[in-house]
Motif scaffolding. Structure first.
Motif, mmCIF file in Angstrom:
data_model
loop_
_atom_site.group_PDB
_atom_site.id
_atom_site.type_symbol
_atom_site.label_atom_id
_atom_site.label_comp_id
_atom_site.label_asym_id
_atom_site.label_seq_id
_atom_site.Cartn_x
_atom_site.Cartn_y
_atom_site.Cartn_z
ATOM 1 N N THR A 4 0.851 -1.188 0.000
ATOM 2 C CA THR A 4 0.000 0.000 0.000
ATOM 3 C C THR A 4 0.885 1.235 0.000
ATOM 4 N N PRO A 5 0.363 2.377 -0.457
ATOM 5 C CA PRO A 5 1.151 3.619 -0.385
ATOM 6 C C PRO A 5 1.560 3.947 1.052
ATOM 7 N N ASP A 6 0.659 3.720 2.004
ATOM 8 C CA ASP A 6 0.996 4.001 3.408
ATOM 9 C C ASP A 6 2.111 3.082 3.909
ATOM 10 N N GLY A 7 2.065 1.818 3.516
ATOM 11 C CA GLY A 7 3.113 0.884 3.916
ATOM 12 C C GLY A 7 4.463 1.263 3.343
ATOM 13 N N THR A 8 4.465 1.678 2.095
ATOM 14 C CA THR A 8 5.698 2.113 1.446
ATOM 15 C C THR A 8 6.245 3.368 2.117
ATOM 16 N N ALA A 9 5.366 4.321 2.414
ATOM 17 C CA ALA A 9 5.790 5.559 3.085
ATOM 18 C C ALA A 9 6.391 5.258 4.454
ATOM 19 N N LEU A 44 7.906 2.489 5.436
ATOM 20 C CA LEU A 44 9.232 1.899 5.246
ATOM 21 C C LEU A 44 10.278 2.955 4.891
ATOM 22 N N LEU A 45 9.911 3.897 4.014
ATOM 23 C CA LEU A 45 10.850 4.962 3.629
ATOM 24 C C LEU A 45 11.190 5.865 4.813
ATOM 25 N N ILE A 46 10.199 6.217 5.600
ATOM 26 C CA ILE A 46 10.442 7.062 6.771
ATOM 27 C C ILE A 46 11.367 6.348 7.746
ATOM 28 N N ASP A 47 11.106 5.057 8.004
ATOM 29 C CA ASP A 47 11.978 4.284 8.891
ATOM 30 C C ASP A 47 13.412 4.266 8.377
ATOM 31 N N LEU A 48 13.571 4.079 7.069
ATOM 32 C CA LEU A 48 14.906 4.070 6.474
ATOM 33 C C LEU A 48 15.595 5.420 6.641
ATOM 34 N N LEU A 49 14.889 6.490 6.297
ATOM 35 C CA LEU A 49 15.488 7.826 6.344
ATOM 36 C C LEU A 49 15.849 8.260 7.764
ATOM 37 N N LEU A 50 15.175 7.732 8.759
ATOM 38 C CA LEU A 50 15.456 8.092 10.150
ATOM 39 C C LEU A 50 16.423 7.133 10.831
ATOM 40 N N SER A 51 16.881 6.116 10.115
ATOM 41 C CA SER A 51 17.754 5.104 10.717
ATOM 42 C C SER A 51 19.195 5.602 10.851
ATOM 43 N N GLU A 52 19.884 5.054 11.849
ATOM 44 C CA GLU A 52 21.297 5.373 12.053
ATOM 45 C C GLU A 52 22.140 4.915 10.867
#
Length: 81
Positions: free
Chosen positions: A28-33, A35-43
């Motif tokens: 889903t678009p929400d699921g993809t968003a 995952l991207l947010i988690d990636l961008l905020l990761s160490e």
């Protein structure tokens, strides 16, 4: 634009994409968003971005020296991010 109207030469995998959609196997678009947010905020992303920016600054410094714009240019490693 609906995916069904896309020409195969513009999107070679259009038929596979349609099949995945029909089978309910696309995210889903929400699921993809999320995952991207988690990636961008990761160490890990911050670390890789910092390494990339350090490399970019090194290249910039070498180009400046080669062009004669900064004969005494000293590279500094970024500690901010």
């Amino acid at each position: 634009m609906k995916i069904c109207s896309v020409k195969k030469e513009n999107f070679p995998y259009v038929y596979q994409f349609i099949q995945l959609a029909e089978d309910g196997r696309l995210q889903t678009p929400d699921g993809t968003a999320e995952l991207l947010i988690d990636l961008l905020l990761s160490e890990e992303f911050r670390r890789i971005l910092s390494l990339f920016l350090d490399q970019l600054r090194s290249i910039q410094g070498l180009v400046m020296i080669k062009l004669g714009f900064a004969p005494n240019f000293k590279m500094q490693r970024s500690t901010s991010l």
